[in-house]
Design a protein around this motif. Sequence first.
Motif, PDB file in Angstrom:
ATOM      1  N   LEU A 205       0.851  -1.195   0.000  1.00  0.00           N
ATOM      2  CA  LEU A 205       0.000   0.000   0.000  1.00  0.00           C
ATOM      3  C   LEU A 205       0.880   1.235   0.000  1.00  0.00           C
ATOM      4  N   SER A 206       0.674   2.087  -0.998  1.00  0.00           N
ATOM      5  CA  SER A 206       1.396   3.360  -1.042  1.00  0.00           C
ATOM      6  C   SER A 206       0.409   4.500  -1.221  1.00  0.00           C
ATOM      7  N   VAL A 207       0.850   5.695  -0.843  1.00  0.00           N
ATOM      8  CA  VAL A 207       0.064   6.914  -0.998  1.00  0.00           C
ATOM      9  C   VAL A 207       0.866   7.894  -1.830  1.00  0.00           C
ATOM     10  N   SER A 208       0.207   8.535  -2.777  1.00  0.00           N
ATOM     11  CA  SER A 208       0.837   9.589  -3.569  1.00  0.00           C
ATOM     12  C   SER A 208       0.275  10.937  -3.153  1.00  0.00           C
ATOM     13  N   VAL A 209       1.167  11.891  -2.912  1.00  0.00           N
ATOM     14  CA  VAL A 209       0.775  13.242  -2.523  1.00  0.00           C
ATOM     15  C   VAL A 209       0.860  14.113  -3.765  1.00  0.00           C
TER      16      VAL A 209
END
Length: 444
Positions: A205-209
């Motif tokens: 799981l990754s998050v992009s800002v």
Amino acid sequence: MRFLLFFFLAAAPAFGDRIVCYWNGKSILRQDTGHVDVDSIKRGAALCSHLIYGFAAINDDYYTLEPIDRKIDLDTDKGKGQWRKVAELKKSHPGLTIMLSVGGYEDQEDLDKYLKLLLKQERRTAFATSVVSTLREYGFDGIDLAWQFPHVEEKTEKSVIGSIWDMITKAFGGGIDKKAILHRGYFVLLCSELKAELRPENKTLSVSVLPHVNSTTYFDVKSLMHYVDMVNLWTADFRTPERTQNVADYPHPLHLVGQRLPHQNAEAVVRHWLNHGAVAYKLNLGIATWGRTWTLKDVSSWSGIPPLVADGPGEKGPFTKTKGFLAYYEICYPLVSPDNATAPADSLRKGASENRLLGAFAYTLPTKNVRGIWVGYEDPTSAAAKASFAKNIGLGGVAILDLALDNPWGVCEGIVYPITKAARHSLGYKATTWSSTTENPYLG
């Protein structure tokens, strides 16, 4: 005991060795040099530790994952099947982690759904269930949340890295919705629920800002670190012709530029996340492979050094066909020698930047009959500097935004993917010689 110690050391996170490469699948719709399909991306993927395919969308009725364009359907097995083709690159690229990204800039139908989804349990559950089933069905290794939070307007941009109290007392100015603090907490909850579903599947799981999203308001940095495996900071587009139509300026600077707003640079974004509890090795510094262009009509700025008086976005590129936007391969091809003082109007003269940490620029001066153009962009030299910065401060690595806009065909320098390679080399990798389907692409 010695075995356990060895296992712990081997499993410990490495610093600066992560090369996350985004690929916007819509590049398959471009023509000629701009056309980049799954077969074309293979050589670029060999340079990466992670390949993130974008972008999936959210159904605004059921809050489930769906292809970005249901009419064309580039992605599912009912259409052109790119999701499966991308995931199958693992067969020829051993060790490559291949993920699917949702959101980004492509999903433009009812953007409020990204906020509405967060607030109700049944919507978050529907989304998480569809993510897990999609990853399982097509063979992806994880999901990237490029969540479309509201963007801060240029005039209120000073609040991007402010305090929560400042946000509240300013009565939620531009770029902050009235339920912003709730959305901030529920986004953490979404990540925790999603990670609980992904963990048994051994999925990432990754998050992009995304650029111009208010990080203080929408990201509870310290809490997110418990649930996400990495955060990709899209440190790009600090200045664009849409946001500052009359001022041409460096779009992707690493450090503070002169008297500009102090947060409009990559280092400020990284420092903000670190100061608010981010785990350094989970952060990846974004490196753009595109430039931003402005039209020039003022003949007084002969040096080309920004900021310059501009007159809106530059004309569309021959392949990307978007005003104010050029892929790196559209910029490098028309460049001429900076010593040539009589560059034709349809060429670009490379600028002599006083600091390559700000990025590169090129321009064509206006004449009485022809408007000029100014473009700020990332080149291999500035990309290497950013990768070196990321490694030196202990970040996990870099995020290339995106492969299709680098130079997949080597039309300028005779080198394919020069920006990606420069960043890779700066992180300490040797020159890439990978070609075999059985050779690990991260060793050479």
